[in-house]
Scaffold this motif. Structure first.
Motif, PDB file in Angstrom:
ATOM      1  N   ALA A 118       1.067  -1.137   0.083  1.00 60.47           N
ATOM      2  CA  ALA A 118       0.201   0.261  -0.022  1.00 60.47           C
ATOM      3  C   ALA A 118       1.269   1.460  -0.175  1.00 60.47           C
ATOM      4  CB  ALA A 118      -0.572   0.522   1.582  1.00 60.47           C
ATOM      5  N   GLN A 172       0.574   3.983  -0.988  1.00 61.96           N
ATOM      6  CA  GLN A 172      -0.169   5.431  -0.486  1.00 61.96           C
ATOM      7  C   GLN A 172      -0.301   5.374   0.729  1.00 61.96           C
ATOM      8  OE1 GLN A 172      -0.966   2.682  -2.352  1.00 61.96           O
ATOM      9  NE2 GLN A 172      -2.912   3.290  -2.620  1.00 61.96           N
ATOM     10  N   LEU A 173      -0.235   4.573   1.837  1.00 59.67           N
ATOM     11  CA  LEU A 173      -0.278   5.254   3.126  1.00 59.67           C
ATOM     12  C   LEU A 173       1.456   4.911   4.428  1.00 59.67           C
ATOM     13  CD1 LEU A 173      -3.920   2.383   3.631  1.00 59.67           C
ATOM     14  CD2 LEU A 173      -2.924   4.723   3.412  1.00 59.67           C
ATOM     15  N   ASP A 201      -1.878   9.086   4.203  1.00 59.06           N
ATOM     16  CA  ASP A 201      -2.645   8.976   2.803  1.00 59.06           C
ATOM     17  C   ASP A 201      -0.749  10.200   2.545  1.00 59.06           C
ATOM     18  OD1 ASP A 201      -2.729   9.001   0.726  1.00 59.06           O
ATOM     19  OD2 ASP A 201      -4.972   9.272   0.718  1.00 59.06           O
ATOM     20  N   VAL A 218      -5.917   9.083   8.132  1.00 58.77           N
ATOM     21  CA  VAL A 218      -7.100   8.347   7.178  1.00 58.77           C
ATOM     22  C   VAL A 218      -7.690   7.674   8.517  1.00 58.77           C
ATOM     23  CG1 VAL A 218      -7.559   6.233   5.782  1.00 58.77           C
ATOM     24  CG2 VAL A 218      -5.933   7.665   4.895  1.00 58.77           C
ATOM     25  N   LEU A 268      -9.915   1.948   4.974  1.00 57.30           N
ATOM     26  CA  LEU A 268      -8.733   1.377   4.684  1.00 57.30           C
ATOM     27  C   LEU A 268      -9.207   0.514   3.062  1.00 57.30           C
ATOM     28  CD1 LEU A 268      -6.531   0.712   7.335  1.00 57.30           C
ATOM     29  CD2 LEU A 268      -6.412   2.817   5.818  1.00 57.30           C
ATOM     30  N   SER A 298     -10.696   1.272   0.262  1.00 57.37           N
ATOM     31  CA  SER A 298     -10.093   0.961  -0.576  1.00 57.37           C
ATOM     32  C   SER A 298      -9.068   1.457  -0.899  1.00 57.37           C
ATOM     33  CB  SER A 298     -10.857   3.342  -1.117  1.00 57.37           C
ATOM     34  OG  SER A 298      -9.728   3.210   0.096  1.00 57.37           O
ATOM     35  N   TYR A 299      -7.684   1.571  -0.180  1.00 51.55           N
ATOM     36  CA  TYR A 299      -6.214   1.887   0.101  1.00 51.55           C
ATOM     37  C   TYR A 299      -6.525  -0.003  -0.451  1.00 51.55           C
ATOM     38  CZ  TYR A 299      -6.954   6.095   2.029  1.00 51.55           C
ATOM     39  OH  TYR A 299      -7.079   7.613   1.736  1.00 51.55           O
TER      40      TYR A 299
END
Length: 723
Positions: free
Chosen positions: A554, A556-557, A571, A578, A638, A640-641
């Motif tokens: 992930a 982007q996290l 994020d 988030v 979370l 959607s991630y």
């Protein structure tokens, strides 16, 4: 008659036994009480005036606290609070965990304990294997995948001993203790930290002498191919034994069925037809202690920091010798070639102390300087070291070593292709900077190197090309705390390329500063964009981030831990929080500065250690610790991630060979063949009309030139003076 003389005594009209303080006196007019109504009251004598001041000071401080609380409440109400989730499972039997890491390929969790190591399944928390040593409290553990079902594990215990392990076929094999000390030794060698190359080919161990506090680096080359060959041969031997036992059991069953003797069925011992995995592990463990002889890693170099200026020269060399010490005038050296000796510097220090003897006694006592600690990066091929261009077997194989020491502004590069027997290497390349280096980072493909300086600057190098891409300036009075290269898939700008093949790509560099601010810089050439701010300097000291880590799979996290003990998921692209991760009451994070946690790849889970105070049956409180398993994929914020498909690893610099470029150009030309045929057909169809227009233009131009030419009337004009 006597006369007495009485001396006059001057008594002032306004006399006070306790004069007021200076700040209570008005500079303009002391008697004008109309300007300040408080002057209507008489000044209190001591000690009542001091009591009055203390009470006023207490009231003012309380009022400031009340105003700050109101301001914080208004600010908290104006911000959007991230949702808080609590989803946990307690991992029983591992309350005394001291360190953790995740073994990705095997989906196992490697846990350091006060009495050894343990490997558990990340799904059902069952113990796979363990290594016991009552004197080894593992405080640091690293894992690296080096081959098919084989992982290299490096541990450091509380006594400063570094050990190498192999985890394969469900077993832990202890290969060697690098700095094993004798129990009665007065001088011991302690391990501070360890660095591994991307494929495990090289191991850099930072050691310290307990007597002299000297810190140095020992570089080892690990025989990975020998380990794999030795383990495969033993595994084949075990498989052959299993097949023999299976064949014997099958033949015995056939013989028993032919005899058909039922009364002796209970007394006859029938061997098993298949061995369970547990018995295979036990037999392999026995072979590891008896038959498997692991080849130890080879020591190839010892690296030490740069010597001080006064310790580098013992005698006074001539000026010509010092001048010849530098190869050319355009090279910046390390300052060892000079004409200043130790005697000259000691005399200057003695003269300084003699002249300032009356002031030196007021100086504070000098604190003992902390020993400098090195940081190591294994780098691939580069044009800066042309001798290593032909030695690398692959593009990612390490061929050079970059070392910088804390408190020093120099990066030293060493070539790993040296064949000399001398263990003390000298740097092949030296990069000096204007400020001390505080942190560094290397991109996943190894083509980019970022260095953070104490003055807040960030220097980004293209290591393969040997070019300095940019020098980025951060906030003032902030040193760079950490640097991270993000995945190129997060970079939104169109990356430049030369069709039909890519030549360069870009990504973001996440820079964290000492006062808590976070900035995103891009790595494009000659880029002057304003950096994106992810976090500003926090006003509350408890909100200062202590740990930042990118969550696996992930990109982007990122996982964020604050000084107050709170855990957040942030994020990176937007800089917003988030969600918040909470442990069940009354448990909190054990150590916000050095938390014990590990992420898993498959189920997006978090293993974290917490502690809390529990009430006993007697009414007293007792400190308790637990290892929690938090399932991040169950958090709605979370989902959607984690549902996004995985992205490919794109290198930041693409080097295509000559054959690849010719093939790409030929393929690009073949694709354009249909367009070229259509264009040629259109050109041939328009050719007659174009020729006609060109011919008409030429004829009209010739006629206009003939009409305007003066030679047309040459026969009719009179010629004077002709004979």
């Amino acid at each position: 008659m006597t006369c007495c003389f009485i001396m006059p005594i001057y008594i002032p009209k306004k006399s006070t036994f306790s004069p007021p303080s200076n700040f209570e006196i008005e500079p303009e007019n002391d008697n004008d009480y109309l300007l300040d109504p408080d002057q209507l009251w008489d000044c209190l004598p001591q000690p009542y005036r001091m009591i009055n001041k203390i009470i006023n000071q207490v009231l003012d401080s309380v009022w400031e606290i009340v105003k700050q609380k109101e301001k914080d409440a208004i600010e908290a109400a104006s911000h959007v609070q991230p949702p808080s989730f609590e989803s946990h499972n307690i991992v029983e039997g591992f309350e005394m965990t001291t360190s953790m890491t995740f073994i990705a390929v095997e989906d196992c969790l490697l846990i350091g304990l006060p009495d050894g190591l343990s490997v558990i399944d990340a799904q059902n928390f069952e113990t796979v294997t363990e290594w016991d040593d009552p004197h080894a409290e593992i405080v640091s553990v690293q894992s690296l995948h080096i081959g098919k079902e084989m992982h290299l594990i490096v541990t450091i215990d509380s006594l400063g001993i570094c050990r190498l392990f192999l985890f394969a076929l469900g077993n832990l094999f202890c290969i060697k203790a690098i700095n094993e000390n004798a129990p009665q030794a007065e001088v011991k060698t302690l391990c501070q930290k360890c660095f591994l190359s991307q494929g495990g080919e090289y191991i850099g161990v930072v050691l310290e002498n307990s007597s002299t506090h000297e810190v140095y680096v020992e570089l080892y080359k690990s025989p990975i191919e020998t380990w794999i060959t030795e383990l495969e041969s033993k595994a084949l031997l075990i498989q052959d034994k299993e097949t023999d036992k299976e064949a014997e059991s099958i033949s015995f069953d056939k013989f028993k069925s032919q005899l058909n003797i039922l009364e002796y069925e209970e007394s006859i011992h029938t061997p098993e037809t298949s061995l369970p995995k547990k018995s295979i592990r036990i037999s392999l463990d026995k072979l590891s202690s008896a038959a498997i002889i692991w080849a130890p890693p080879e020591l190839i170099a010892k690296l030490k920091p740069a010597a001080p200026l006064n310790a580098a020269i013992s005698s006074l060399p001539p000026v010509i010798t010092s001048a010849k010490g530098g190869d050319s005038s355009d090279v910046l050296g390390m300052g060892h070639n000079h004409i200043l000796n130790a005697t000259h510097l000691s005399r200057r220090e003695m003269m300084f102390k003699h002249r300032n003897e009356h002031l030196i006694k007021y100086l504070p006592e000098e604190k003992q300087e902390l020993s400098s600690s090195p940081n190591i990066h294994f780098l691939p091929i580069s044009r800066l070291l042309p001798n290593d261009l032909d030695t690398a077997t692959s593009a990612k194989a390490p061929v050079s070593l970059a070392v910088w020491w804390t408190g020093h502004p120099i990066v030293a590069h060493y070539s790993l292709s040296k064949t000399s027997k001398d263990l003390e290497w000298k740097p092949d390349l030296v990069w000096p900077y204007s400020s001390n280096i505080t942190c560094s980072a290397v991109s996943g493909c190894g083509t980019h190197l970022a260095l953070g300086l104490e003055d807040g600057s960030t220097v980004i190098w293209d290591w393969k090309l040997g070019l300095c891409k940019s020098v980025l300036k951060g906030p003032e009075k902030n040193s760079v705390k950490s640097l991270r290269f993000l995945e190129p898939s997060l970079y939104p700008i169109d990356q430049p390329k030369f069709p039909p093949y890519n030549t360069i790509s870009a990504t973001y560099v996440l820079a964290e500063y000492s006062k808590g601010s976070q900035l995103l810089f891009d790595t494009l050439h000659s880029s002057h964009q304003i950096p994106q701010s992810l976090a500003t300097e926090p006003e509350d000291d408890d909100k200062l981030p202590t740990v930042i880590q990118i969550i696996p799979h992930a990109p982007q996290l990122m996982f964020l831990v604050e000084k107050g003990g709170k855990m957040f998921v942030k994020d990176i692209t937007t800089g917003s929080l988030v969600c918040q991760i909470q442990l069940p009451s009354p448990y909190t994070l054990q150590s916000p500065w050095e938390p014990i946690f590990a992420f898993t790849d498959k189920n997006h889970s978090l293993f974290v250690k917490g502690e809390g105070l529990l009430e006993t049956a007697e009414g007293s409180t007792e400190r308790s610790t637990c290892l929690f398993h938090v399932q991040l994929e169950t958090f709605p914020a979370l989902a959607s991630y984690f549902n996004v498909s995985s992205t490919e690893d794109v290198p930041l610099t693409v080097f295509n060979t000559l054959d690849q470029r010719i093939a790409s150009l030929q393929f690009y030309r073949d694709q354009q063949m249909a367009d070229r045929k259509a264009r040629w057909a259109t050109i041939w169809a328009d050719l007659p009309s174009q020729l006609t227009s060109v011919q008409q233009g030429l004829v009209s131009r010739c006629n206009s030139q003939l009409m305007c030419s003066p030679k047309l009337n040459a026969s009719t004009e009179p010629h004077f003076g002709r004979r």
